[in-house]
Design an enzyme around this catalytic site. Structure first.
Site, PDB file in Angstrom:
ATOM      1  CB  CYS A   1      94.515 -10.444 -35.140  1.00 24.91           C
ATOM      2  SG  CYS A   1      96.059 -10.181 -36.010  1.00 24.91           S
TER       3      CYS A   1
HETATM    4  N1  LIG Z   1     100.704 -11.253 -35.714  1.00 30.27           N
HETATM    5  C1  LIG Z   1      99.701 -11.584 -36.506  1.00 30.27           C
HETATM    6  O1  LIG Z   1      99.212 -12.718 -36.496  1.00 30.27           O
HETATM    7  C2  LIG Z   1      99.108 -10.584 -37.490  1.00 30.27           C
HETATM    8  C3  LIG Z   1      98.345 -11.062 -38.555  1.00 30.27           C
HETATM    9  C4  LIG Z   1      97.822 -10.164 -39.470  1.00 30.27           C
HETATM   10  C5  LIG Z   1      98.028  -8.792 -39.272  1.00 30.27           C
HETATM   11  N2  LIG Z   1      98.748  -8.367 -38.197  1.00 30.27           N
HETATM   12  C6  LIG Z   1      98.931  -6.922 -38.062  1.00 30.27           C
HETATM   13  O2  LIG Z   1     100.229  -6.591 -38.544  1.00 30.27           O
HETATM   14  C7  LIG Z   1     100.782  -5.509 -37.790  1.00 30.27           C
HETATM   15  C8  LIG Z   1     102.124  -5.920 -37.188  1.00 30.27           C
HETATM   16  O3  LIG Z   1     101.908  -6.977 -36.265  1.00 30.27           O
HETATM   17  P1  LIG Z   1     103.058  -7.965 -35.798  1.00 30.27           P
HETATM   18  O4  LIG Z   1     102.353  -9.125 -35.176  1.00 30.27           O
HETATM   19  O5  LIG Z   1     104.031  -8.224 -36.884  1.00 30.27           O
HETATM   20  O6  LIG Z   1     103.784  -7.101 -34.681  1.00 30.27           O
HETATM   21  P2  LIG Z   1     105.175  -7.439 -33.969  1.00 30.27           P
HETATM   22  O7  LIG Z   1     105.144  -6.774 -32.652  1.00 30.27           O
HETATM   23  O8  LIG Z   1     105.465  -8.899 -34.040  1.00 30.27           O
HETATM   24  O9  LIG Z   1     106.252  -6.711 -34.873  1.00 30.27           O
HETATM   25  C9  LIG Z   1     106.230  -5.345 -35.122  1.00 30.27           C
HETATM   26  C10 LIG Z   1     107.649  -4.813 -35.134  1.00 30.27           C
HETATM   27  O10 LIG Z   1     107.572  -3.441 -35.450  1.00 30.27           O
HETATM   28  C11 LIG Z   1     108.576  -2.765 -34.714  1.00 30.27           C
HETATM   29  N3  LIG Z   1     108.200  -1.352 -34.656  1.00 30.27           N
HETATM   30  C12 LIG Z   1     107.262  -0.760 -33.874  1.00 30.27           C
HETATM   31  N4  LIG Z   1     107.177   0.541 -34.181  1.00 30.27           N
HETATM   32  C13 LIG Z   1     108.072   0.777 -35.166  1.00 30.27           C
HETATM   33  C14 LIG Z   1     108.438   1.910 -35.900  1.00 30.27           C
HETATM   34  N5  LIG Z   1     107.851   3.104 -35.699  1.00 30.27           N
HETATM   35  N6  LIG Z   1     109.412   1.791 -36.818  1.00 30.27           N
HETATM   36  C15 LIG Z   1     110.009   0.609 -37.044  1.00 30.27           C
HETATM   37  N7  LIG Z   1     109.695  -0.512 -36.390  1.00 30.27           N
HETATM   38  C16 LIG Z   1     108.728  -0.430 -35.468  1.00 30.27           C
HETATM   39  C17 LIG Z   1     108.610  -3.466 -33.380  1.00 30.27           C
HETATM   40  O11 LIG Z   1     109.866  -3.292 -32.741  1.00 30.27           O
HETATM   41  C18 LIG Z   1     108.367  -4.931 -33.803  1.00 30.27           C
HETATM   42  O12 LIG Z   1     109.586  -5.628 -33.987  1.00 30.27           O
HETATM   43  C19 LIG Z   1      99.706  -5.148 -36.773  1.00 30.27           C
HETATM   44  O13 LIG Z   1      98.886  -4.130 -37.291  1.00 30.27           O
HETATM   45  C20 LIG Z   1      98.903  -6.418 -36.641  1.00 30.27           C
HETATM   46  O14 LIG Z   1      97.584  -6.185 -36.211  1.00 30.27           O
HETATM   47  C21 LIG Z   1      99.319  -9.224 -37.329  1.00 30.27           C
END
Ligand SMILES: NC(=O)c1ccc[n+]([C@@H]2O[C@H](COP(=O)([O-])OP(=O)(O)OC[C@H]3O[C@@H](n4cnc5c(N)ncnc54)[C@H](O)[C@@H]3O)[C@@H](O)[C@H]2O)c1
Length: 413
Positions: free
Chosen positions: A265
């Site tokens: 982030c």
């Molecule tokens: N991690 C954090 O602390 C956090 C906090 C707030 C917001 N976010 C936002 O949330 C979103 C997700 O982040 P995250 O940390 O959960 O990511 P992550 O990598 O932990 O998980 C995302 C998952 O999505 C899957 N994926 C990717 N493309 C895909 C698709 N086309 N179809 C289905 N699955 C798919 C991946 O295999 C992965 O398992 C991002 O935009 C991030 O910026 C993250």
């Protein structure tokens, strides 16, 4: 063709955001299909092994055993859902510009299976306009029939992995939709899961608020990282200064220095904002300057650590303690420790690392705390790391975490 059921939620992406959302929704009485296109992760989840620290194996196993949850890589199962949330990564590309290909892929993959009256919510972080510019046109052009009515909203995730206090349920959720009907549906959905849902007037307000929150952290961390360097050059302990300034009961909020910023982030989201600004012909100089200060921080830390080593040592041995981007998680995405290690190596140092929550990193394995070193850098204070034992062995430690106060041989950043 599957028939849509009420209170069935499909979550696209089962990572740090999607899996905790799944568990929170189950607690609120929803049935959840957790869709992820990474099949190994789907198998791992379905075998009851959680890929994220915030969800324990036992919590996941209980959800699987109850029949309320299943992970899948089959996008056609979204046809059963009344609500679909998108929680996929939104990284930067090689030019450090938004890479929305995963978000685009997710929208493309669900579109042929959406049912009438389905609500689609984007939770992934992105620039204002993403829902309207990317997700809605994609779904509208690929949905099974033109007559299918889909509701759309944006409700950016605010999860803070490893946080023992704030979680999906008790963190207020912003909800901004494209019209009144979508707003009602989205608000009701988040009200069923979270203690507080807050309506904003458009998806763009919700999207922009998320970027403001993380940019606020980026610039304040950069300010304190720069200020630390000013203080250190005059022999002033910056932590004492921050503590002193924190005695002011209003108008000040303490931030602490560190190796830099990491994770999915803080280093990334502000660059979505600068990119968005430039697309609109605007400038975001302040954010760019903050980004540059933070990017220089690993080198500064490396220089401070090497200054603690006897200058006659040609190839000093440096042990890095904690490589995850923050304490309590094994997440190494965008960790500033990577730049720290690269810079130390470029200076001729021999570098090893130790992190109880990370088993493999950049194709290398951790060492234990017995590894002989000339200096240790406490980059991330992980639980279960007995750093004091190192100090007791007479090893110089540069503490970038402000967690080893008044310990002999420890220098605060
Ligand atoms: N991690 C954090 O602390 C956090 C906090 C707030 C917001 N976010 C936002 O949330 C979103 C997700 O982040 P995250 O940390 O959960 O990511 P992550 O990598 O932990 O998980 C995302 C998952 O999505 C899957 N994926 C990717 N493309 C895909 C698709 N086309 N179809 C289905 N699955 C798919 C991946 O295999 C992965 O398992 C991002 O935009 C991030 O910026 C993250």
């Amino acid at each position: 063709m599957s028939v849509r059921e009420s209170r069935v939620l499909a979550i696209i992406g089962q990572g740090y955001v999607g899996l905790p959302l799944a568990m929170a929704a189950i607690d609120a009485g929803w049935k959840v299909i957790g869709i992820d296109n990474f099949e190994a992760k789907v198998s791992q989840i379905n075998s009851g092994i959680s890929p994220v620290e915030d969800i324990s194996d036992s919590q996941l196993q209980a959800a699987l055993a109850s029949g309320a949850y299943r992970a899948s890589s089959d996008f056609s199962s979204v046809a059963k859902a009344s609500v679909i949330t998108i929680c996929v990564p939104t990284p930067l590309d090689e030019n450090r510009e938004p890479d929305l290909s995963l978000l685009q892929n997710a929208a493309t993959a669900i579109a042929p299976f959406v049912s009438n009256e389905t609500l689609i919510v984007n939770e992934s972080t992105s620039y204002p306009g993403t829902l309207r510019d990317i997700i809605i046109p994609t779904v509208d052009s690929l949905k099974p029939k033109d007559s299918i009515n889909v509701y759309f909203a944006s409700a950016p995730e605010r999860v803070n992995p490893g946080d023992p206090v704030w979680n999906q349920k008790n963190t207020p959720r912003l909800v901004g939709a494209i019209d009144a009907a979508s707003q009602d549906k989205a608000f009701a959905f988040y009200e069923s899961i979270c203690d507080f849902a807050i309506s904003v007037s458009s998806p763009e307000v919700a999207e922009a608020a998320k970027l403001l929150e993380n940019t606020f952290r980026l610039v304040n961390i950069a300010l304190i990282n720069e200020f630390t360097q000013l203080c250190a050059s005059s022999g002033i302990n910056v932590h004492e200064v921050i503590d002193a300034a924190s005695s002011k009961p209003y108008g000040f909020m303490p931030f602490r220095p560190g190796v830099g910023v990491g994770g999915h982030c803080i280093p990334i989201d502000p660059l979505y904002l600068t990119w968005w600004a430039s697309k609109k012909g605007n400038k975001a100089d302040f954010i760019s300057a903050a980004d540059a200060v933070n990017q220089r921080m690993p080198r500064y830390v490396a220089k401070r650590a090497l200054a603690l080593v006897d200058s006659s040592r040609i190839n000093p041995r440096v042990l890095i303690l904690g490589v995850a981007y923050k304490p309590g998680v094994g997440d190494v995405r965008e960790t500033p420790v990577a730049e720290l290690r690269d810079y130390l190596l470029a200076q001729g140092a021999e570098v090893a690392w130790h992190d109880p929550l990370v088993s493999i990193w950049n194709d290398s394995e951790p060492v234990d705390l017995e590894w002989k070193c000339d200096v240790a850098i406490l980059a991330t204070k992980q639980p279960g790391m007995n750093v004091k034992a190192l100090a007791e062995r007479g090893i110089q430690i540069l503490d970038c975490t402000n967690s080893l106060k008044n310990v002999a041989g420890v220098t605060a950043l």
